[in-house]
Scaffold this active site. Structure first.
Site, PDB file in Angstrom:
ATOM      1  N   LYS B 222      78.595 -95.699  77.760  1.00  0.00           N
ATOM      2  CA  LYS B 222      78.993 -96.662  76.740  1.00  0.00           C
ATOM      3  C   LYS B 222      77.915 -96.721  75.665  1.00  0.00           C
ATOM      4  CE  LYS B 222      82.766 -98.065  78.811  1.00  0.00           C
ATOM      5  NZ  LYS B 222      84.106 -98.164  78.205  1.00  0.00           N
ATOM      6  N   HIS B 346      93.022 -93.093  80.376  1.00  0.00           N
ATOM      7  CA  HIS B 346      92.115 -94.222  80.493  1.00  0.00           C
ATOM      8  C   HIS B 346      92.336 -94.848  81.870  1.00  0.00           C
ATOM      9  CE1 HIS B 346      91.306 -98.683  79.664  1.00  0.00           C
ATOM     10  NE2 HIS B 346      90.140 -98.097  79.707  1.00  0.00           N
TER      11      HIS B 346
END
Lengths: 434, 434
Positions: B222, B346
């Site tokens: 991230k 996802h």
């Protein structure tokens, strides 16, 4: 001037049984009950001033928006109004970027409608405290302060803070004259009241004749359910308003309310072209930027940005209750100015006319400085429930003079139409179940 | 085989206090409590089979999705399951095009998440009645029946029913071999469990080392909160997995979770390019088609259609809970096939891995027939709450064998984590208020 801490937020589910009369029916929404999530905020300032905000819905699902308003309430409660408007961009972002809540948006659908209702109440409160209608509050506001209300996230590739400031500073020139002009003549409107899909041909003719008598020259017709039906209805209107001429004031718009696929839209409109519509509105999905459209209602500034970039629209429709209140509409008005696309607001429903008039009058005075190809939608329904209803003269919106955002409803109307416990619904619901 | 009338629908707000450990934190969602609106439908068939469906949320706002599920319930209750799956396209459109409810969407945000939860429960029920996992139900289904589950509205300019049928018929060739291969080797995965923004460098290193030992070769990090921080963290991972080589199995992906404006994304990524990411995910607003993106999670088939048309993505991420269940994901898988864009689902959250594995395994066997550049996200959290948790072997998803959509949660877990009355929250909430 700005004072008090937000001490209370209430939200109510208010529904009007418009589906009973076929009002508001179009190709996708066949039985709407025009409704609102109605927000009232109060402060501890002991001046008796309340901020009222609405967002518009179609009946079922209003309870979901009410639930979302309650989920947002903690961002508003116990805040000083001074702190909110002093950093309105920060407050806007707090509401729209809550680390947990944004997942169920972001900035779209239920949560964005709820955000609009809450922010509309804040703008109403602010303007009432300043003793001005919202359009005048905006017109008198320093360009830097105006810019500080806008969240530029996701639009800086098209409009930076500096661009916005430059547009607003140029808009200062001639502002006084345009304000005078607005106060004298109002902002030009068109009517959607005559040609809902739920109306018979006779009703259509009768309403159209009356509207012409009242000075209306621009009419919108709902299309998209049945082609033969559309052709007959468009012919009726064209016959009544006379043949299309260049620069004629007598115009016809069409609205398909997202009914078609792209190839279907092209085929259908080739048949309706002979009635010379000024525009075709929402021919397909509101999410379809590339497949669009001459005119479109959108759910946030990011979608509008792309429609402008893609040159996918020739008219732009802002909405006072689907976008994030005045703040987000400011960013869209400024982008439209940059791309020189005329803004023709979406209105109607419950209260949309009351609110959006403030934005479009501000736009003319301080941003666009032009009325060319510009006209604001008007629908003649449900104004009687508002404390400060719109005033139309010679088919134009006359600038409101009461302080606030014209969002306040009559308490009696709210009580009667609360769902499901108001008087109106207590009578209707058992009848509908039988 | 298909039997019974839907006699009951219940929905519960289930939240896991993941924010306490920094799990799931990214640049936009700093304190997520992974949560779900959990739907259970029952029939009058007296076979004891229930359909379970979830949609994934981040904590606050789950109650709004629960409210929206209740608003949709009347479309499901008292319907025969046979009638639903016999005209699944019609049923899908009924849920998504309700004349009043679609105003608060359409097909996006809260109402679309609620639609997904309800439809996921229907698919779970159907598959359980057929005694098959969903992927196998789909693989065995006649192409015409598959196509009858898809709503083509708004996508026919890119994919018609005939196109879809042709793709699916071609997909029959070699199907048996690919099914065998999946059962033996599973579907390749990458892990997002090591590099949340909430983790310290030490935690990052330790988790990464353990993952390498467990056979993982592809890692997602991230990014987007702080550039210096990102560079340090990416270097740590790159050092641990070794230098990037052409066709190397050791890969690094990056995910900015919508943090940036377009110019900001370009600048930031030029700095991170030296760490050779395979992709950058969600650099900006999910609504920004023109400003995009090499990879994107989207909210419906209309957005995906345009990203494909605009050649704005190089990888496509489907989502089992944001799109309208299997039905809408089928249309996106088929469009991706038409444009030859690899699908990399996802997953993570609560249950997303459990659900999406069915879709991607079906995609390989019956649609894409390729594993090139394809990999499915995996996050190692909260699987212990599911009755049929995912099974990972050698960094691959092994095809589930239990009937249904792997959506069923353990009743004990649901009870403990119900918000706000479950045991876990009864303890936590007073503590958080102090």
């Amino acid at each position: 001037m700005v004072r008090g801490r937000i001490s209370r937020l209430s939200v109510r589910d208010v529904r009007f049984p418009t589906s009973l009369g076929g009002h508001g029916a179009d190709a996708m929404h066949t039985d709407p009950d025009y409704s609102a999530a109605y927000v009232v905020i109060e402060t501890d300032a002991e001046d008796g001033i309340k901020g009222c905000g609405i967002t518009f819905t179609l009946g079922k699902g209003t309870e979901v928006v009410v639930c979302a308003v309650n989920a947002l309430a903690h961002h508003v409660l116990n805040k000083d109004l001074k702190d909110i408007v002093g950093d309105f961009r920060g407050f806007y972002r707090q509401l729209t970027s809550d680390g947990q809540l944004r997942w169920i948006g972001p900035e779209k659908g239920v949560v964005h409608l709820a955000t609009a209702a809450v922010l509309n109440a804040v703008w109403d409160l602010w303007a009432k405290q300043e003793g001005k209608p919202v359009w005048k509050l905006l017109v008198d506001m320093d360009p830097r302060m105006l810019v500080s209300c806008i969240d530029f996230r996701y639009i800086t590739d098209v409009l930076t803070e500096e661009d916005a400031l430059e547009i607003l500073q140029k808009g200062q020139i001639g502002k006084k004259e345009r304000e005078k002009q607005m106060l004298a003549q109002g902002y030009p409107a068109y009517t959607t009241s005559c040609a809902w899909l739920g109306y018979s041909d006779d009703t259509l003719k009768q309403l159209c004749a009356q509207a012409l008598k009242d000075g209306w020259t621009r009419f919108k017709v709902k299309v998209g359910a049945d082609l033969q039906d559309d052709m007959r209805r468009c012919q009726i209107i064209r016959d009544m308003i006379g043949p299309e001429k260049t620069l004629s004031l007598f115009l016809q718009m069409m609205d398909a309310n997202q009914r078609w696929d792209v190839p279907e839209a092209v085929e259908w409109m080739s048949k309706l072209a002979k009635f010379k519509p000024l525009w075709i509105e929402e021919p397909t999905s509101p999410d379809d930027i590339l497949g669009h459209a001459t005119i479109s209602k959108c759910h946030n500034r990011v979608i509008f940005k792309q429609l402008l970039q893609a040159k996918a629209l020739q008219f732009l429709q802002i909405d006072s209750c689907r976008l994030g209140s005045v703040n987000e509409n400011l960013s869209v008005l400024l982008m439209a100015k940059k791309f020189e696309i005329p803004v023709c607001p979406h209105a109607g429903g419950v209260g949309l006319c009351e609110l959006v008039q403030h934005l479009i009058i501000f736009d003319y005075i301080s941003v666009s400085a032009s009325l060319e190809n510009r006209v604001c939608e008007y629908v003649d329904h449900l104004h009687e429930h508002f404390k400060y209803p719109v005033m139309i003269q010679r088919a134009s919106y006359m600038p409101p003079k009461d302080p606030g955002y014209s969002t306040e409803m009559k308490e009696e109307s709210v009580k009667k139409h609360q769902y499901p416990d108001g008087e109106v619904w207590k009578k209707l619901l058992p009848a509908q179940e039988n």
